[in-house]
Design an enzyme around this catalytic site. Structure first.
Site, mmCIF file in Angstrom:
data_model
loop_
_atom_site.group_PDB
_atom_site.id
_atom_site.type_symbol
_atom_site.label_atom_id
_atom_site.label_comp_id
_atom_site.label_asym_id
_atom_site.label_seq_id
_atom_site.Cartn_x
_atom_site.Cartn_y
_atom_site.Cartn_z
ATOM 1 N N LYS A 22 0.836 -1.204 0.000
ATOM 2 C CA LYS A 22 0.000 0.000 0.000
ATOM 3 C C LYS A 22 0.873 1.257 0.000
ATOM 4 C CE LYS A 22 -1.851 1.716 4.017
ATOM 5 N NZ LYS A 22 -1.628 3.152 4.221
ATOM 6 N N ASN A 23 1.875 1.313 0.884
ATOM 7 C CA ASN A 23 2.619 2.558 1.074
ATOM 8 C C ASN A 23 3.684 2.786 0.018
ATOM 9 O OD1 ASN A 23 0.971 3.103 3.191
ATOM 10 N ND2 ASN A 23 2.426 2.499 4.778
ATOM 11 N N ARG A 93 -4.189 9.921 3.638
ATOM 12 C CA ARG A 93 -2.956 10.679 3.919
ATOM 13 C C ARG A 93 -2.125 10.848 2.655
ATOM 14 N NH1 ARG A 93 -1.539 13.477 7.657
ATOM 15 N NH2 ARG A 93 0.616 14.102 7.871
ATOM 16 N N CYS A 117 -4.860 8.260 9.283
ATOM 17 C CA CYS A 117 -5.097 7.705 10.630
ATOM 18 C C CYS A 117 -4.734 8.742 11.705
ATOM 19 C CB CYS A 117 -4.239 6.463 10.832
ATOM 20 S SG CYS A 117 -4.711 5.090 9.788
ATOM 21 N N ARG A 122 0.004 15.272 13.256
ATOM 22 C CA ARG A 122 0.850 14.779 12.153
ATOM 23 C C ARG A 122 1.180 15.966 11.252
ATOM 24 N NH1 ARG A 122 -1.651 9.271 9.724
ATOM 25 N NH2 ARG A 122 0.456 9.026 8.868
ATOM 26 N N PRO A 123 2.152 16.801 11.686
ATOM 27 C CA PRO A 123 2.458 18.019 10.918
ATOM 28 C C PRO A 123 3.105 17.702 9.566
ATOM 29 C CG PRO A 123 3.964 17.773 12.763
ATOM 30 C CD PRO A 123 2.975 16.665 12.869
ATOM 31 N N ILE A 124 3.187 18.707 8.706
ATOM 32 C CA ILE A 124 3.877 18.531 7.413
ATOM 33 C C ILE A 124 4.981 19.581 7.257
ATOM 34 C CG2 ILE A 124 1.863 17.475 6.283
ATOM 35 C CD1 ILE A 124 1.372 20.185 4.888
ATOM 36 N N ASP A 125 5.500 20.053 8.383
ATOM 37 C CA ASP A 125 6.530 21.117 8.343
ATOM 38 C C ASP A 125 7.789 20.696 7.587
ATOM 39 O OD1 ASP A 125 6.650 19.387 10.731
ATOM 40 O OD2 ASP A 125 8.543 20.427 11.071
ATOM 41 N N GLN A 126 8.151 19.429 7.661
ATOM 42 C CA GLN A 126 9.365 18.986 6.959
ATOM 43 C C GLN A 126 9.152 18.949 5.449
ATOM 44 O OE1 GLN A 126 12.420 18.358 8.739
ATOM 45 N NE2 GLN A 126 11.071 19.507 10.109
ATOM 46 N N ASP A 306 4.245 0.564 12.080
ATOM 47 C CA ASP A 306 3.020 -0.014 11.504
ATOM 48 C C ASP A 306 2.813 -1.460 11.935
ATOM 49 O OD1 ASP A 306 3.131 1.753 8.312
ATOM 50 O OD2 ASP A 306 2.582 2.360 10.333
ATOM 51 N N ARG A 397 -9.104 -0.439 4.217
ATOM 52 C CA ARG A 397 -8.324 0.582 3.506
ATOM 53 C C ARG A 397 -6.972 0.025 3.093
ATOM 54 N NH1 ARG A 397 -7.057 5.832 6.720
ATOM 55 N NH2 ARG A 397 -5.624 5.922 4.977
HETATM 56 C C1 EPZ Z 1 3.883 7.068 6.465
HETATM 57 O O1 EPZ Z 1 3.198 8.093 7.154
HETATM 58 C C2 EPZ Z 1 2.912 5.915 6.355
HETATM 59 N N1 EPZ Z 1 1.737 6.326 5.592
HETATM 60 C C3 EPZ Z 1 2.482 5.424 7.723
HETATM 61 O O2 EPZ Z 1 1.726 4.239 7.531
HETATM 62 C C4 EPZ Z 1 3.713 5.051 8.548
HETATM 63 O O3 EPZ Z 1 3.304 4.746 9.871
HETATM 64 C C5 EPZ Z 1 4.710 6.207 8.569
HETATM 65 O O4 EPZ Z 1 5.026 6.620 7.219
HETATM 66 C C6 EPZ Z 1 6.014 5.820 9.261
HETATM 67 O O5 EPZ Z 1 6.574 4.715 8.626
HETATM 68 C C7 EPZ Z 1 1.794 6.269 4.249
HETATM 69 O O6 EPZ Z 1 2.801 5.899 3.678
HETATM 70 C C8 EPZ Z 1 0.539 6.662 3.508
HETATM 71 P P1 EPZ Z 1 6.278 10.154 8.646
HETATM 72 P P2 EPZ Z 1 3.864 9.588 7.231
HETATM 73 O O7 EPZ Z 1 6.289 11.407 7.873
HETATM 74 O O8 EPZ Z 1 4.554 9.862 5.961
HETATM 75 C C9 EPZ Z 1 6.487 13.410 12.140
HETATM 76 C C10 EPZ Z 1 -0.106 2.803 7.686
HETATM 77 O O9 EPZ Z 1 -0.545 2.187 8.672
HETATM 78 N N2 EPZ Z 1 6.521 14.397 11.051
HETATM 79 O O10 EPZ Z 1 7.399 9.190 8.499
HETATM 80 O O11 EPZ Z 1 2.826 10.527 7.711
HETATM 81 C C11 EPZ Z 1 5.167 12.662 12.186
HETATM 82 O O12 EPZ Z 1 4.210 13.378 12.934
HETATM 83 C C12 EPZ Z 1 0.322 4.238 7.840
HETATM 84 O O13 EPZ Z 1 0.057 2.312 6.563
HETATM 85 C C13 EPZ Z 1 6.705 15.739 11.388
HETATM 86 O O14 EPZ Z 1 6.824 16.094 12.557
HETATM 87 O O15 EPZ Z 1 4.936 9.351 8.398
HETATM 88 C C14 EPZ Z 1 5.576 11.378 12.876
HETATM 89 O O16 EPZ Z 1 5.640 11.605 14.275
HETATM 90 C C15 EPZ Z 1 0.022 4.764 9.214
HETATM 91 N N3 EPZ Z 1 6.740 16.660 10.385
HETATM 92 C C16 EPZ Z 1 6.976 11.131 12.341
HETATM 93 O O17 EPZ Z 1 7.439 12.389 11.845
HETATM 94 C C17 EPZ Z 1 6.621 16.300 9.053
HETATM 95 O O18 EPZ Z 1 6.675 17.188 8.179
HETATM 96 C C18 EPZ Z 1 7.034 10.128 11.174
HETATM 97 O O19 EPZ Z 1 6.095 10.540 10.208
HETATM 98 C C19 EPZ Z 1 6.441 14.935 8.739
HETATM 99 C C20 EPZ Z 1 6.402 13.998 9.751
#
Ligand code: EPZ
Length: 428
Positions: A22-23, A93, A117, A122-126, A306, A397
């Site tokens: 999926k991812n 997402r 989820c 879950r910010p997107i600042d990065q 996950d 999903r």
């Molecule tokens: C992806 O989410 C996956 N989703 C998630 O899988 C997975 O748990 C996660 O990566 C970690 O492996 C999809 O691929 C659609 P991150 P993502 O950015 O991209 C923080 C599932 O069950 N962060 O690696 O949102 C964030 O809040 C789903 O299939 C910031 O602070 O994860 C988290 O604490 C659930 N700022 C950490 O980083 C940012 O700009 C990791 O998030 C981005 C992230």
């Protein structure tokens, strides 16, 4: 509305074939927006998030043709920027990968703020930090993310403050056709980051280092169509591995890349489970007691977040004290309330859950998110009696034909329509 009804206490025995990841599928589908030409994507899982992603692409003007259940032809030549329907975008997402894809193709983006989820904030600042380095100063206005560059994106150096799968993927998408070299440091190393890089390179991109913490992207003029097959879903595989152990079964799980599951296999062996590996399969069998263990979730190649809810079920069934530390998300323990309903002996303190083992009892529970829902199914399969799982749309999903795959290896599980209680009470 539907629920799963499970009569548990039966060992899972036989063979399960894993679907595409999926991812990996979701960023690759959104990545097609970068391509003026036809992409054939194979080994797509049949799950809701893929369906929604294809609906979004079609609404943006792409032609989308299903060649068979798991293969789609996408031609995004006529895609129009900023036209992804908000009502679809904020249900998944992965729609936020359109930010990077639109920036890479058009030099501007207009995409609704993503859903997904609920694990706390879950910010997107990065993501926005990466876009800014490439020359696109994004802002969030009226529930949309807007960014634009006057004269196109220019490669730059990004050092992420934390490891983020989404931000790594989004900057890779945006940088493919930027002028010059982009270097991403502190990049995510997940297999699906590598899969996207391989897809983009098959379309003519020039990406090196995916799978390490430094990725270099040399911008190219344009991307062309290609044929590409999605890697197997390591989280789907891990979920069935844990279900085999929890039910004291003997499952061979095929179409996997065992290397992706090294951390999960190691932890299960530590708990006393037998895990054998072949080139493209793993076999999980277990009899007798489970041993308590300590797990801390980490970015790849550490123990996957996950797979966090799933292993909590083994911890509930094991003898002794286990600890589970969630170090990726703010709050990925909302499902613990459902385990308490099943009689679990567990305490949560911040990002640490402590399990005293001792077993579970069948109950009516609900999926609070995708992977927690899968964990409830594992619990229902493992324990005697009738367990019902509500809110199963969250499970479907991300798990392709989960009912059929489990029934084929001996599970007594079915999907049941939930009658409208009020209406049926009035009718009686
Ligand atoms: C992806 O989410 C996956 N989703 C998630 O899988 C997975 O748990 C996660 O990566 C970690 O492996 C999809 O691929 C659609 P991150 P993502 O950015 O991209 C923080 C599932 O069950 N962060 O690696 O949102 C964030 O809040 C789903 O299939 C910031 O602070 O994860 C988290 O604490 C659930 N700022 C950490 O980083 C940012 O700009 C990791 O998030 C981005 C992230």
């Amino acid at each position: 509305m539907e629920k799963f009804v499970i009569h548990g206490g039966r060992p899972l025995v036989g063979e399960i074939e894993i679907s595409g990841m999926k991812n990996a599928a979701l960023p690759i589908l959104m990545g097609c927006v970068l391509v003026k030409g036809e992409c054939i994507i194979e080994n797509l899982p049949e799950i809701h998030d893929v369906t929604v992603s294809l609906q979004i692409l079609e609404a943006m003007g792409a032609t989308v043709r299903m060649l068979d259940r798991n293969t789609v032809a996408i031609d995004a030549s006529n895609v129009r920027y900023g036209t992804a329907p908000l009502e679809l975008v904020n249900t998944i997402r992965a729609s936020y990968y359109l930010m990077g894809a639109e920036l890479g193709r058009f030099g501007k983006t207009h995409v609704g703020y993503p859903g997904g989820c609920d694990f706390g904030v879950r910010p997107i600042d990065q993501h926005l930090k990466g876009f800014k380095v490439l020359g696109a100063d994004a802002e969030i206005v009226n529930g949309y993310v807007d960014a634009e560059t006057e004269d196109g994106l220019v490669g730059g150096h990004i050092f992420f403050d934390l490891v983020s799968v989404g931000a790594t993927i989004n900057v890779m998408l945006a940088a493919c056709m930027a002028k010059g070299m982009t270097e991403i440091e502190n990049a995510a190393k997940e297999p699906h980051v590598v899969d996207l890089a391989n897809f983009l390179n098959a379309c003519g991109a020039d990406i090196k280092g995916a799978g390490t913490d430094t990725i270099r992207i040399n911008g190219v003029e344009r991307l062309h169509g290609c044929s590409y097959a999605i890697i197997p879903d390591m989280i789907e595989a891990g979920t069935y591995m844990i279900a085999a152990a929890a039910t004291r079964g003997d499952l061979t799980i095929t179409n996997v890349i065992p290397k992706h599951l090294d951390c999960v296999s190691a932890k299960m062996r530590e708990m006393g489970v037998t895990v054998e590996e072949g080139d493209e399969w793993v076999r999980v069998s277990h009899k007798g007691e489970l041993t308590a263990a300590n797990v801390k979730t980490q970015p790849y190649p550490g123990y996957p977040t996950d797979m966090q809810p799933q292993i909590s079920i083994l911890m509930c069934l094991a003898k002794g004290t286990s600890t589970l530390k969630e170090s990726v998300f703010d709050n990925r323990f909302r499902y613990i309330d459902e385990l308490l309903r099943m009689g679990a002996n567990v305490k949560v303190d911040g990002k640490m859950a402590t399990f005293e083992g001792g077993g579970l009892s069948a109950a009516r529970v609900r999926a609070v998110d995708l992977r927690a829902g899968a964990a409830m199914v594992i619990a229902g399969l493992a324990i005697e009696g009738c367990t019902e799982v509500d809110n199963i749309r969250l499970i479907e999903r991300g798990y392709d034909h989960i009912i059929e795959k489990l029934q084929a290896v001996g599970a007594d599980i079915c999907r049941v329509e939930i009658k409208d209680v009020k209406a049926s009470a009035q009718a009686e």
